[in-house]
Design a protein around this motif. Structure first.
Motif, mmCIF file in Angstrom:
data_model
loop_
_atom_site.group_PDB
_atom_site.id
_atom_site.type_symbol
_atom_site.label_atom_id
_atom_site.label_comp_id
_atom_site.label_asym_id
_atom_site.label_seq_id
_atom_site.Cartn_x
_atom_site.Cartn_y
_atom_site.Cartn_z
ATOM 1 N N ALA A 1 82.929 51.960 81.406
ATOM 2 C CA ALA A 1 83.598 52.758 80.226
ATOM 3 C C ALA A 1 82.520 53.596 79.773
ATOM 4 C CB ALA A 1 83.706 51.590 79.193
ATOM 5 N N VAL A 2 81.158 53.471 79.958
ATOM 6 C CA VAL A 2 80.297 54.411 79.493
ATOM 7 C C VAL A 2 80.329 55.729 80.329
ATOM 8 C CG1 VAL A 2 77.754 54.878 79.648
ATOM 9 C CG2 VAL A 2 78.708 52.818 78.412
ATOM 10 N N LYS A 3 80.660 55.325 81.620
ATOM 11 C CA LYS A 3 80.819 56.544 82.705
ATOM 12 C C LYS A 3 81.948 57.387 82.286
ATOM 13 C CE LYS A 3 80.911 57.822 87.528
ATOM 14 N NZ LYS A 3 82.234 58.829 87.048
ATOM 15 N N GLU A 4 82.852 56.673 81.919
ATOM 16 C CA GLU A 4 84.230 57.546 81.688
ATOM 17 C C GLU A 4 84.050 58.209 80.267
ATOM 18 O OE1 GLU A 4 89.076 56.842 80.962
ATOM 19 O OE2 GLU A 4 87.736 55.559 82.053
ATOM 20 N N VAL A 5 83.285 58.005 79.317
ATOM 21 C CA VAL A 5 82.769 58.695 78.086
ATOM 22 C C VAL A 5 81.938 59.718 78.299
ATOM 23 C CG1 VAL A 5 81.943 58.592 75.908
ATOM 24 C CG2 VAL A 5 83.354 56.541 76.614
ATOM 25 N N ILE A 6 81.144 59.660 79.389
ATOM 26 C CA ILE A 6 80.109 60.315 79.774
ATOM 27 C C ILE A 6 80.844 61.781 80.433
ATOM 28 C CG2 ILE A 6 78.392 61.068 81.437
ATOM 29 C CD1 ILE A 6 76.925 58.213 80.836
ATOM 30 N N ASP A 7 81.862 61.210 81.186
ATOM 31 C CA ASP A 7 82.379 62.321 82.205
ATOM 32 C C ASP A 7 83.187 63.232 80.961
ATOM 33 O OD1 ASP A 7 81.673 61.388 84.478
ATOM 34 O OD2 ASP A 7 83.569 60.193 84.769
ATOM 35 N N ILE A 8 83.788 62.639 79.803
ATOM 36 C CA ILE A 8 84.612 63.545 78.813
ATOM 37 C C ILE A 8 83.486 64.201 78.200
ATOM 38 C CG2 ILE A 8 85.548 63.253 76.604
ATOM 39 C CD1 ILE A 8 86.965 60.866 77.545
ATOM 40 N N VAL A 9 82.258 63.802 77.776
ATOM 41 C CA VAL A 9 81.378 64.600 77.162
ATOM 42 C C VAL A 9 80.707 65.932 78.003
ATOM 43 C CG1 VAL A 9 78.863 64.650 76.200
ATOM 44 C CG2 VAL A 9 80.560 62.568 75.847
ATOM 45 N N TRP A 10 80.698 65.779 79.290
ATOM 46 C CA TRP A 10 80.291 66.841 80.129
ATOM 47 C C TRP A 10 81.398 68.105 80.009
ATOM 48 C CZ3 TRP A 10 75.852 67.777 82.024
ATOM 49 C CH2 TRP A 10 74.788 66.943 82.440
ATOM 50 N N ASN A 11 82.181 67.560 79.624
ATOM 51 C CA ASN A 11 83.582 68.554 79.904
ATOM 52 C C ASN A 11 83.265 69.483 78.511
ATOM 53 O OD1 ASN A 11 84.885 68.049 82.279
ATOM 54 N ND2 ASN A 11 85.903 66.483 81.321
ATOM 55 N N ILE A 12 82.663 68.812 77.525
ATOM 56 C CA ILE A 12 82.443 69.759 76.349
ATOM 57 C C ILE A 12 81.406 70.801 76.334
ATOM 58 C CG2 ILE A 12 82.113 69.551 73.841
ATOM 59 C CD1 ILE A 12 83.009 66.833 73.801
ATOM 60 N N PRO A 13 81.600 72.218 76.445
ATOM 61 C CA PRO A 13 80.697 73.052 76.696
ATOM 62 C C PRO A 13 79.543 73.099 75.754
ATOM 63 C CG PRO A 13 82.802 74.105 76.501
ATOM 64 C CD PRO A 13 83.064 72.598 76.071
ATOM 65 N N GLY A 14 78.455 72.971 76.352
ATOM 66 C CA GLY A 14 77.077 72.870 75.490
ATOM 67 C C GLY A 14 76.740 71.429 75.373
ATOM 68 N N CYS A 15 77.386 70.578 75.537
ATOM 69 C CA CYS A 15 76.991 69.198 75.330
ATOM 70 C C CYS A 15 76.441 68.331 76.586
ATOM 71 C CB CYS A 15 78.339 68.148 74.951
ATOM 72 S SG CYS A 15 78.563 68.639 73.235
ATOM 73 N N ARG A 16 75.281 67.782 76.303
ATOM 74 C CA ARG A 16 74.701 66.893 77.582
ATOM 75 C C ARG A 16 74.844 65.685 77.347
ATOM 76 N NH1 ARG A 16 68.530 67.175 79.643
ATOM 77 N NH2 ARG A 16 68.079 66.641 77.486
ATOM 78 N N PRO A 17 75.377 64.743 77.971
ATOM 79 C CA PRO A 17 75.522 63.282 77.882
ATOM 80 C C PRO A 17 74.368 62.481 78.205
ATOM 81 C CG PRO A 17 77.014 63.823 79.524
ATOM 82 C CD PRO A 17 76.549 64.955 78.985
#
Length: 245
Positions: A167-183
């Motif tokens: 679940a953490v990995k899936e959320v991290i993948d979403i955050v990676w897609n937000i420009p400028g954000c680093r999970p």
């Protein structure tokens, strides 16, 4: 282009929830704004579409029940109703990833102070309320105003923690897609206590320096994708942290 993942934002009519909905829609996720009143959700959705007509096909609305039918859930209610909102919709969110983004804070005179909710954090309280769900804590430190400025990237690290590694990995993948954000994988859900409390410090800095701060940690070189590093077997002297008695 759509990602195929539908994200329901329960209590998503506030600045943080609606800003996150717009941000997610801008990068291809179908986001459904939920509320106790579907009419409030409709107003929030229409306000976003008025600003960004191109997002109309990716922004939905409904009551919290409707938003709970999505693939992944975000709880964007005030902190003291996060657990009860999850419980009210357990039949629809059972087994799903549930992102907790609330912070338990109170303002005392000119200072922000963290509160200690049941179980030590809002995220842990939600997990205890809906143990069948896979709760992940994330998005606590992103300024709501900047979330809603989808034309600009958000220059921020996003601390993500949870007990379910997938679940953490899936959320991290979403955050990676937000420009400028680093999970950043911040470990197990117990660390949400410190993550949520630190928001009080950031808000105090906003007030003192009349700005909107977001955390950016140095010393971490990280390229996508990221996999959780199991701490088991790691020598103490490799942790980078001081010894504890």
């Amino acid at each position: 282009m759509t990602t195929g993942t539908r994200i329901g934002i329960l209590g998503g009519t506030g600045p943080a929830g609606s800003g996150l909905a717009a941000r997610l829609a801008s990068i291809g996720y179908e986001a459904v704004i939920g509320s106790r009143s579907k009419y409030r959700a409709m107003e929030a959705r229409d306000s976003l579409v008025e600003k960004w007509p191109d997002l109309a096909s990716l922004l939905g609305y409904g009551d919290n029940r409707a938003a709970s039918e999505c693939d992944l859930i975000v709880i964007a209610t005030p902190w003291d109703s996060a657990a009860s909102t999850a419980q009210e919709n357990i039949d629809l969110i059972r087994g799903k990833i549930v992102i907790s983004m609330a912070n338990a804070l109170v303002r005392v005179n000119k200072e922000f102070q963290p509160l200690v909710p049941p179980r030590g954090s809002v995220a842990a309280h939600v997990q205890a309320a809906v143990p069948e769900c896979r709760v992940v804590a994330a998005f606590h430190h992103l300024p709501a105003t900047e979330l809603g400025h989808i034309e600009e990237p958000i220059d921020s690290d996003v601390l993500v923690c949870g007990d379910d590694a997938a679940a953490v990995k899936e959320v991290i993948d979403i955050v990676w897609n937000i420009p400028g954000c680093r999970p950043l994988d911040a470990g197990e859900l117990s660390n949400a206590t410190a993550i949520e409390a630190f928001t009080a410090v950031l808000l105090q800095l906003n007030v003192r320096y009349k700005t909107r701060v977001a955390p950016k940690l140095t010393g971490i070189k990280l390229d996508r994708p990221v996999a959780r590093i199991a701490p088991a077997g790691m020598p103490d002297d490799e942790s980078g942290l001081p010894d504890t008695p």
